[in-house]
Design an enzyme around this catalytic site. Sequence first.
Site, mmCIF file in Angstrom:
data_model
loop_
_atom_site.group_PDB
_atom_site.id
_atom_site.type_symbol
_atom_site.label_atom_id
_atom_site.label_comp_id
_atom_site.label_asym_id
_atom_site.label_seq_id
_atom_site.Cartn_x
_atom_site.Cartn_y
_atom_site.Cartn_z
ATOM 1 N N ASN A 198 -8.428 -4.545 -4.726
ATOM 2 C CA ASN A 198 -8.201 -4.325 -3.302
ATOM 3 C C ASN A 198 -6.902 -3.581 -3.002
ATOM 4 O O ASN A 198 -6.732 -3.040 -1.911
ATOM 5 C CB ASN A 198 -8.219 -5.650 -2.544
ATOM 6 N N SER A 233 -11.079 -0.383 5.503
ATOM 7 C CA SER A 233 -10.459 -1.459 4.719
ATOM 8 C C SER A 233 -10.880 -1.343 3.264
ATOM 9 O O SER A 233 -11.839 -0.638 2.922
ATOM 10 C CB SER A 233 -10.877 -2.826 5.258
ATOM 11 N N CYS A 234 -10.188 -2.064 2.398
ATOM 12 C CA CYS A 234 -10.554 -2.070 0.980
ATOM 13 C C CYS A 234 -11.962 -2.617 0.790
ATOM 14 O O CYS A 234 -12.725 -2.128 -0.054
ATOM 15 C CB CYS A 234 -9.543 -2.886 0.176
ATOM 16 N N ARG A 257 13.775 0.794 11.466
ATOM 17 C CA ARG A 257 14.033 -0.422 12.246
ATOM 18 C C ARG A 257 14.263 -0.069 13.719
ATOM 19 O O ARG A 257 15.145 0.705 14.070
ATOM 20 C CB ARG A 257 15.247 -1.163 11.697
ATOM 21 N N GLY A 304 -14.115 -8.039 9.246
ATOM 22 C CA GLY A 304 -14.970 -7.100 9.969
ATOM 23 C C GLY A 304 -15.540 -6.033 9.058
ATOM 24 O O GLY A 304 -16.140 -5.062 9.525
ATOM 25 N N ILE A 310 0.826 -1.206 0.000
ATOM 26 C CA ILE A 310 0.000 0.000 0.000
ATOM 27 C C ILE A 310 0.859 1.254 0.000
ATOM 28 O O ILE A 310 0.567 2.218 -0.715
ATOM 29 C CB ILE A 310 -0.984 -0.008 1.188
#
Length: 350
Positions: free
Chosen positions: A331, A161-162, A82, A223, A11
Amino acid sequence: MRVAINGFGRIGRLVLQAMAEQKLLGKEFDVAAVVDLSTDARYFAYQLKYDSVQGKMGSSLSAPAEDILEVGGHRIKCVCGRGLKPSQLPWKDLGIEVVIEATGIYANESSYGHLEAGAKRVIISAPAKSSDASKPVKTIVMGVNEHEFDPAEHKVVSNASCTTNCLAPVVHVFLKEGVGIETGLMTTIHSYTATQKTVDGVSLKDWRGGRAAAVNIIPSTTGAAKAVGEVLPSTRGKLTGMAFRVPTPTGSVVDLTFRTEKETSVADLNAMLKKASESYLRGVLQYCDEDIVSADVIHNQYSSIYDSRATLQNNLPNEKRFFKVVSWYDNEWGYSNRVVDLLKFISQKR
């Protein structure tokens, strides 16, 4: 507006590519930094140039220094994250205004660390919830509830979400046009993602999720349907669903079986969605009356591609409230474009 992308995975990279394709990079948005586990700009350029699913990026790409990525002439600093928490990232020094949180790790109140580091706002590219009432996360689905955004209150927002971005616009149309939804069950036939296994492996919490992604249809949880209730409160408690992860790299589809509150017809439902695609959901919902398959929606920028040929009505005598609708979505690419649209929207509310 100076922007940073925290997490340069699927993404994160596609959001940057979407900015470039929309000709926003270096103009409306100055992407000053990307954060990942290394600062290898040559490798980042390679990842952007060659994509197994979305194809080659159209912009010129180079690495004039070990930690400098150049995209279409726009220079971006590569920061190694990191071992660093969001609060430890150099946003103040870099003058970052908005962070796109794309690691998938900080999808909760921990994303407020970016504000502590000097950023002014955060967009989370995932569903997110906060367990700390003093650090709320507002969920926004473009085309559905962006009018609820309050610049003074909502410093951290989630792009949902997608799958929620695919389903919510369709549900929004049925509510706005007056037929309503009494109850519904959603299934998403969803392409595999990086969280799955290439070969059978260990997955103690989800045994089926540990099976090889490229050779199995894998039932899973989602969900997404319940999350529609967050952006369309009148549907709260009325929708639920599940997912099947399937062996395609991108290109997914939502199947919603539902009961309307008022009598209607397939023709009327299709007409409502066509009208919406040409007006209040232009750019978010696409109306399709062709015989498409999943490969046909790859690199499609819409949140939801409504398949009018797939709409069904229950064939019981006099049944006028029981229907099935189908809507496709890339997506990866559709979702990444909505992240950019949300960023544009927020930038206009400063």
